[in-house]
Motif scaffolding. Structure first.
Motif, PDB file in Angstrom:
ATOM      1  N   VAL A  76      53.659 -52.366  14.791  1.00  0.00           N
ATOM      2  CA  VAL A  76      53.423 -52.465  16.235  1.00  0.00           C
ATOM      3  C   VAL A  76      51.929 -52.392  16.483  1.00  0.00           C
ATOM      4  O   VAL A  76      51.251 -51.491  15.959  1.00  0.00           O
ATOM      5  N   ASP A  77      51.410 -53.291  17.283  1.00  0.00           N
ATOM      6  CA  ASP A  77      49.994 -53.253  17.621  1.00  0.00           C
ATOM      7  C   ASP A  77      49.684 -51.996  18.427  1.00  0.00           C
ATOM      8  O   ASP A  77      50.504 -51.539  19.234  1.00  0.00           O
ATOM      9  N   ALA A  78      48.501 -51.457  18.213  1.00  0.00           N
ATOM     10  CA  ALA A  78      48.110 -50.227  18.913  1.00  0.00           C
ATOM     11  C   ALA A  78      48.169 -50.375  20.422  1.00  0.00           C
ATOM     12  O   ALA A  78      48.397 -49.388  21.150  1.00  0.00           O
ATOM     13  N   SER A  79      47.985 -51.581  20.923  1.00  0.00           N
ATOM     14  CA  SER A  79      48.028 -51.806  22.372  1.00  0.00           C
ATOM     15  C   SER A  79      49.428 -51.595  22.940  1.00  0.00           C
ATOM     16  O   SER A  79      49.590 -51.501  24.160  1.00  0.00           O
ATOM     17  N   ARG A  80      50.429 -51.520  22.063  1.00  0.00           N
ATOM     18  CA  ARG A  80      51.808 -51.320  22.519  1.00  0.00           C
ATOM     19  C   ARG A  80      52.361 -49.962  22.093  1.00  0.00           C
ATOM     20  O   ARG A  80      53.567 -49.782  21.988  1.00  0.00           O
ATOM     21  N   LEU A 125      50.642 -30.374  21.565  1.00  0.00           N
ATOM     22  CA  LEU A 125      50.114 -31.412  22.453  1.00  0.00           C
ATOM     23  C   LEU A 125      48.604 -31.576  22.268  1.00  0.00           C
ATOM     24  O   LEU A 125      48.079 -32.700  22.285  1.00  0.00           O
ATOM     25  N   ALA A 126      47.894 -30.465  22.121  1.00  0.00           N
ATOM     26  CA  ALA A 126      46.447 -30.546  21.923  1.00  0.00           C
ATOM     27  C   ALA A 126      46.123 -31.271  20.616  1.00  0.00           C
ATOM     28  O   ALA A 126      45.179 -32.071  20.549  1.00  0.00           O
ATOM     29  N   ALA A 127      46.914 -31.006  19.562  1.00  0.00           N
ATOM     30  CA  ALA A 127      46.705 -31.697  18.292  1.00  0.00           C
ATOM     31  C   ALA A 127      46.985 -33.192  18.435  1.00  0.00           C
ATOM     32  O   ALA A 127      46.276 -34.030  17.857  1.00  0.00           O
ATOM     33  N   MET A 128      48.003 -33.534  19.202  1.00  0.00           N
ATOM     34  CA  MET A 128      48.319 -34.947  19.430  1.00  0.00           C
ATOM     35  C   MET A 128      47.189 -35.636  20.180  1.00  0.00           C
ATOM     36  O   MET A 128      46.806 -36.768  19.841  1.00  0.00           O
ATOM     37  N   SER A 129      46.640 -34.975  21.188  1.00  0.00           N
ATOM     38  CA  SER A 129      45.521 -35.558  21.935  1.00  0.00           C
ATOM     39  C   SER A 129      44.306 -35.752  21.038  1.00  0.00           C
ATOM     40  O   SER A 129      43.601 -36.772  21.125  1.00  0.00           O
ATOM     41  N   ALA A 130      44.042 -34.785  20.162  1.00  0.00           N
ATOM     42  CA  ALA A 130      42.923 -34.911  19.227  1.00  0.00           C
ATOM     43  C   ALA A 130      43.143 -36.077  18.276  1.00  0.00           C
ATOM     44  O   ALA A 130      42.203 -36.820  17.942  1.00  0.00           O
ATOM     45  N   ALA A 131      44.379 -36.268  17.829  1.00  0.00           N
ATOM     46  CA  ALA A 131      44.699 -37.404  16.961  1.00  0.00           C
ATOM     47  C   ALA A 131      44.481 -38.721  17.693  1.00  0.00           C
ATOM     48  O   ALA A 131      43.991 -39.696  17.106  1.00  0.00           O
ATOM     49  N   ALA A 132      44.835 -38.758  18.980  1.00  0.00           N
ATOM     50  CA  ALA A 132      44.638 -39.977  19.766  1.00  0.00           C
ATOM     51  C   ALA A 132      43.158 -40.321  19.874  1.00  0.00           C
ATOM     52  O   ALA A 132      42.765 -41.489  19.737  1.00  0.00           O
ATOM     53  N   VAL A 133      42.316 -39.308  20.107  1.00  0.00           N
ATOM     54  CA  VAL A 133      40.867 -39.541  20.207  1.00  0.00           C
ATOM     55  C   VAL A 133      40.338 -40.102  18.891  1.00  0.00           C
ATOM     56  O   VAL A 133      39.541 -41.051  18.873  1.00  0.00           O
ATOM     57  N   ARG A 134      40.785 -39.538  17.787  1.00  0.00           N
ATOM     58  CA  ARG A 134      40.329 -40.005  16.477  1.00  0.00           C
ATOM     59  C   ARG A 134      40.766 -41.449  16.227  1.00  0.00           C
ATOM     60  O   ARG A 134      39.974 -42.275  15.748  1.00  0.00           O
ATOM     61  N   LEU A 135      42.005 -41.761  16.537  1.00  0.00           N
ATOM     62  CA  LEU A 135      42.505 -43.113  16.307  1.00  0.00           C
ATOM     63  C   LEU A 135      41.790 -44.136  17.174  1.00  0.00           C
ATOM     64  O   LEU A 135      41.492 -45.243  16.731  1.00  0.00           O
ATOM     65  N   ARG A 136      41.492 -43.772  18.415  1.00  0.00           N
ATOM     66  CA  ARG A 136      40.766 -44.697  19.285  1.00  0.00           C
ATOM     67  C   ARG A 136      39.381 -45.007  18.713  1.00  0.00           C
ATOM     68  O   ARG A 136      38.920 -46.152  18.769  1.00  0.00           O
ATOM     69  N   ALA A 137      38.735 -43.986  18.177  1.00  0.00           N
ATOM     70  CA  ALA A 137      37.413 -44.201  17.586  1.00  0.00           C
ATOM     71  C   ALA A 137      37.513 -45.112  16.366  1.00  0.00           C
ATOM     72  O   ALA A 137      36.681 -46.015  16.185  1.00  0.00           O
ATOM     73  N   GLU A 138      38.548 -44.894  15.566  1.00  0.00           N
ATOM     74  CA  GLU A 138      38.728 -45.725  14.374  1.00  0.00           C
ATOM     75  C   GLU A 138      39.033 -47.183  14.737  1.00  0.00           C
ATOM     76  O   GLU A 138      38.589 -48.110  14.046  1.00  0.00           O
ATOM     77  N   LEU A 139      39.796 -47.355  15.822  1.00  0.00           N
ATOM     78  CA  LEU A 139      40.226 -48.698  16.207  1.00  0.00           C
ATOM     79  C   LEU A 139      39.227 -49.379  17.133  1.00  0.00           C
ATOM     80  O   LEU A 139      39.454 -50.504  17.574  1.00  0.00           O
ATOM     81  N   GLY A 140      38.147 -48.667  17.457  1.00  0.00           N
ATOM     82  CA  GLY A 140      37.078 -49.275  18.231  1.00  0.00           C
ATOM     83  C   GLY A 140      37.331 -49.350  19.703  1.00  0.00           C
ATOM     84  O   GLY A 140      36.838 -50.251  20.388  1.00  0.00           O
ATOM     85  N   SER A 141      38.100 -48.398  20.264  1.00  0.00           N
ATOM     86  CA  SER A 141      38.345 -48.391  21.717  1.00  0.00           C
ATOM     87  C   SER A 141      38.339 -46.961  22.219  1.00  0.00           C
ATOM     88  O   SER A 141      38.857 -46.074  21.557  1.00  0.00           O
TER      89      SER A 141
END
Length: 343
Positions: A302-306, A327-343
């Protein structure tokens, strides 16, 4: 936003509001269970408002992008709506088997299902007034409610489900008009009763969503049951690819506790996946690294946009400090993934 983080629906209610010991020892009630509340009736509404504010702030502080009311005012995800409808005898409950095969008291349907008034609109308005972030509210789905009722009127589960669908459609329309960004149908019984769901599950959900296109985003939650109650997980969903034909825009599934083979997500091309990446059966708070790897498993299909990141299911049964940490760990993971994916 890429990879927004959200609850599925519920956040743990405070111990001063509800008897969590009594709550933990039973399946979610299908009829009213006012004995669960610790607060006197004349102060209950005020206490529920205060606890809802705490749940909203906890989600914001944990870094979530999509906020719910935590379902704080509910004894269960379904009973508040299901017992507020015309056609239901709430004083003389019926009996139906729960998903573990045990009999439970349930609403007894004695006439045509009709929505007497908006049930959750005031909850949504309170939520909307106390956060500037995207808001989501949940409504029990018509298929699931038909499985959690004793039918003494319609003569078939399918006809009963379509009766519920009419009421749900009216409720969703009013929720969007009141400012909901996302309305989610909770349909765990699509998985629990997959043979019956195959006959009319998609049709009845589409009826509940009829005419709502463009009013807001619609979601559907499918699960294996609360981890605190249903401990064993099957290898995969018995009803999932069928939802490709459903009019809903987002589909919420669990992958963390079950270790689900995410290749099945390829069958839902075009749908946004609310990806369960928090294991609610594990009392330990996951590290962001663990959550990132769970998301990466899905990114193969699944593309990250979905993708939306979420717990596997509602967090109602776990301790509040554990819920916040996860939830805080999930939010931190989201921030890391966005940085990796360039958004």
């Amino acid at each position: 936003m890429l990879l927004p983080a959200s609850l599925v629906g519920s956040y743990p209610q405070p111990d001063w509001l509800i008897d969590r010991g009594r709550l933990a020892g039973r399946f979610p009630p299908r009829v009213r269970a006012r004995e669960l509340w610790r607060v006197a009736p004349e102060f209950l509404e005020q206490a529920q408002r205060d606890a809802t504010l705490l749940a909203i702030r906890a989600q914001e502080d944990a870094g979530l992008d999509i906020i719910t009311d935590g379902e704080i005012r509910r004894e269960s995800y379904s009973n508040r709506f299901a017992t507020a409808l015309d056609g239901v005898d709430i004083d003389n409950p019926g009996t139906a088997l729960d998903r573990s095969g045990h009999p439970n008291p349930v609403p007894r349907v004695v006439g045509p299902i009709r929505r007497k008034h908006p049930v959750e609109v005031s909850d949504l308005q309170f939520l909307r007034a106390h956060t500037t972030r995207t808001v989501k509210i949940t409504v029990p789905g018509p298929f699931t409610m038909s499985q959690q009722a004793q039918d003494d009127y319609y003569g078939s589960k399918e006809a009963l489900a379509f009766g519920y669908a009419e009421a749900v459609n009216e409720e969703i329309r009013d929720l969007f008009a009141a400012g909901a960004d996302i309305v989610q149908l909770d349909e765990p019984y699509l998985q629990a009763r997959s043979a019956e769901a195959a006959q009319y599950g998609v049709k009845v959900i589409n009826r509940a969503l009829d005419g709502l296109t463009g009013l807001g985003t619609t979601a559907l939650h499918l699960c294996f049951g609360y981890a605190a109650i249903i401990h064993e997980r099957p290898a995969g969903y018995s009803f999932l690819p069928e939802l490709a034909a459903c009019d809903v825009e987002q589909i919420s599934i669990e992958t963390a506790q079950s270790g689900l083979d995410c290749s099945v997500l390829s069958s839902l091309d075009g749908k946004t996946i609310i990806l369960g990446v928090i294991d609610l059966n594990d009392p330990a708070v996951e590290t962001p690294d663990v959550i990132v790897e769970r998301v990466r498993r899905a990114l193969l299909y699944v593309d990250a946009s979905r993708l939306v990141m979420a717990p596997d299911c509602g967090m109602k049964y776990i301790p509040r400090d554990t819920a916040f940490g996860k939830l805080a760990a999930m939010s931190a993971a989201a921030v890391r993934l966005r940085a990796e994916l360039g958004s």
